[in-house]
Design an enzyme around this catalytic site. Structure first.
Site, mmCIF file in Angstrom:
data_model
loop_
_atom_site.group_PDB
_atom_site.id
_atom_site.type_symbol
_atom_site.label_atom_id
_atom_site.label_comp_id
_atom_site.label_asym_id
_atom_site.label_seq_id
_atom_site.Cartn_x
_atom_site.Cartn_y
_atom_site.Cartn_z
ATOM 1 N N CYS A 119 -4.088 -68.642 -20.300
ATOM 2 C CA CYS A 119 -3.510 -69.954 -19.985
ATOM 3 C C CYS A 119 -2.896 -69.941 -18.587
ATOM 4 O O CYS A 119 -2.864 -70.966 -17.903
ATOM 5 C CB CYS A 119 -2.522 -70.411 -21.040
ATOM 6 S SG CYS A 119 -1.369 -69.191 -21.662
ATOM 7 N N ILE A 152 1.021 -67.902 -27.455
ATOM 8 C CA ILE A 152 1.292 -68.150 -28.868
ATOM 9 C C ILE A 152 2.220 -67.097 -29.449
ATOM 10 O O ILE A 152 3.134 -67.413 -30.223
ATOM 11 C CB ILE A 152 -0.031 -68.196 -29.668
ATOM 12 C CG1 ILE A 152 -0.933 -69.323 -29.173
ATOM 13 C CG2 ILE A 152 0.249 -68.363 -31.168
ATOM 14 C CD1 ILE A 152 -2.349 -69.246 -29.710
ATOM 15 N N PHE A 204 -2.490 -73.055 -23.350
ATOM 16 C CA PHE A 204 -1.932 -71.949 -24.124
ATOM 17 C C PHE A 204 -3.037 -70.986 -24.531
ATOM 18 O O PHE A 204 -4.229 -71.334 -24.545
ATOM 19 C CB PHE A 204 -1.152 -72.450 -25.345
ATOM 20 C CG PHE A 204 -1.997 -73.098 -26.412
ATOM 21 C CD1 PHE A 204 -2.507 -72.359 -27.462
ATOM 22 C CD2 PHE A 204 -2.274 -74.457 -26.361
ATOM 23 C CE1 PHE A 204 -3.290 -72.951 -28.453
ATOM 24 C CE2 PHE A 204 -3.051 -75.058 -27.354
ATOM 25 C CZ PHE A 204 -3.553 -74.312 -28.396
ATOM 26 N N CYS A 205 -2.617 -69.752 -24.871
ATOM 27 C CA CYS A 205 -3.550 -68.716 -25.298
ATOM 28 C C CYS A 205 -2.759 -67.700 -26.112
ATOM 29 O O CYS A 205 -1.630 -67.977 -26.519
ATOM 30 C CB CYS A 205 -4.218 -68.063 -24.088
ATOM 31 S SG CYS A 205 -3.044 -67.360 -22.897
ATOM 32 N N THR A 206 -3.317 -66.538 -26.350
ATOM 33 C CA THR A 206 -2.669 -65.558 -27.224
ATOM 34 C C THR A 206 -1.344 -65.067 -26.654
ATOM 35 O O THR A 206 -0.291 -65.183 -27.290
ATOM 36 C CB THR A 206 -3.594 -64.353 -27.474
ATOM 37 O OG1 THR A 206 -4.848 -64.828 -27.974
ATOM 38 C CG2 THR A 206 -2.972 -63.391 -28.477
#
Length: 254
Positions: free
Chosen positions: A189, A211, A182-184
């Site tokens: 990701c 996210i 996961f990432c922003t």
């Protein structure tokens, strides 16, 4: 109120220089501010402005068939959190410098997990096949300091290009897990999941929309803190509101 959007799309662009000029012209006409990255592998947009002109800009962009699938994650602020408009011509949407890290190269995206599905897995402690769940944060240590999923595997990296080496000592221990990167907003990701699967980790998935998409669709289930964003708001809470300065200071200090 000011509308803020974050959007990206992997798509082949063979006229990146000319497209960058057109994007700037239309964004300036709409009085938008923010950053747009134009690359041969796609677009990465962070923009803010009055709602109607920004939605008109997105409609104009999607009228080009290449960008019809562009999905924008939205949030609101009382003022524009960017000082100016920047349009940059880059080689990659996000610098990674690894082969097989773009869906254009791989021929498809890495398998995704919808936010609602991930929330269910977090609640039950495993995926639907009963495999243990590991959440892999692909962001840098500065961003992680503002918040991350509870119990996530975080890495001491300063740049996305550092991720492969930093993850290497953990890979053997992750073989029996379902790993969700996961990432922003989804870009890092997605690239990380693609590269890791090409490098032998076929148990890696990606959180669809990152996210920000998780906050938008699920809220704070299993998440502690806020999400660092790349503008003057600094970080957003799970309700997609700018976090207070005291809250962000406490998280960073921690």
């Amino acid at each position: 109120m000011v509308l803020n959007i974050a959007a990206y799309l992997f798509v082949a662009i063979d006229d990146a220089d000319a497209l960058a000029l057109r994007l700037r012209q239309h964004a300036e006409t709409a009085a938008l501010r923010g950053t747009m990255l134009v690359t041969p592998e796609g677009l990465n947009l962070f923009l803010a402005g009055a709602e109607a002109p920004l939605r008109d800009f997105l409609a104009w962009l999607r009228a080009d068939g290449r960008f019809a699938a562009l999905h924008a994650k939205e949030s609101w602020s009382e003022s524009v959190p960017f000082a100016r408009l920047k349009v940059k011509r880059k080689a990659e949407i996000i610098t990674f410098r690894r082969e097989a890290a773009s869906p254009l190269q791989a021929g498809a995206r890495a398998p995704t997990v919808a936010p609602a599905t991930l929330a269910r897995w977090i609640a039950q402690g495993h995926d639907d096949a009963g495999r243990r769940l590991v959440l892999l944060d692909t962001r840098n240590r500065q961003e992680v300091a503002y918040g991350t999923f509870e119990g996530a595997l975080t890495l001491p990296i300063d740049r996305f290009t550092d991720l492969p080496a930093a993850l290497a000592p953990h890979r053997e221990a992750l073989r029996d897990a379902t790993v969700v990167s996961f990432c922003t907003g989804g870009i890092r990701c997605e690239k990380a999941a693609l590269w890791l699967r090409a490098d032998g980790m076929d148990n890696v998935l990606q959180l669809d929309d990152g996210i920000l998409g998780y906050f938008e669709q699920v809220g704070d289930m299993g998440y502690a803190g806020g999400c660092f964003v790349f503008d003057e708001r600094v970080a957003l809470d799970p309700q997609l509101r700018p976090m207070s300065s005291s809250a962000t200071h406490g998280l960073v200090a921690a």
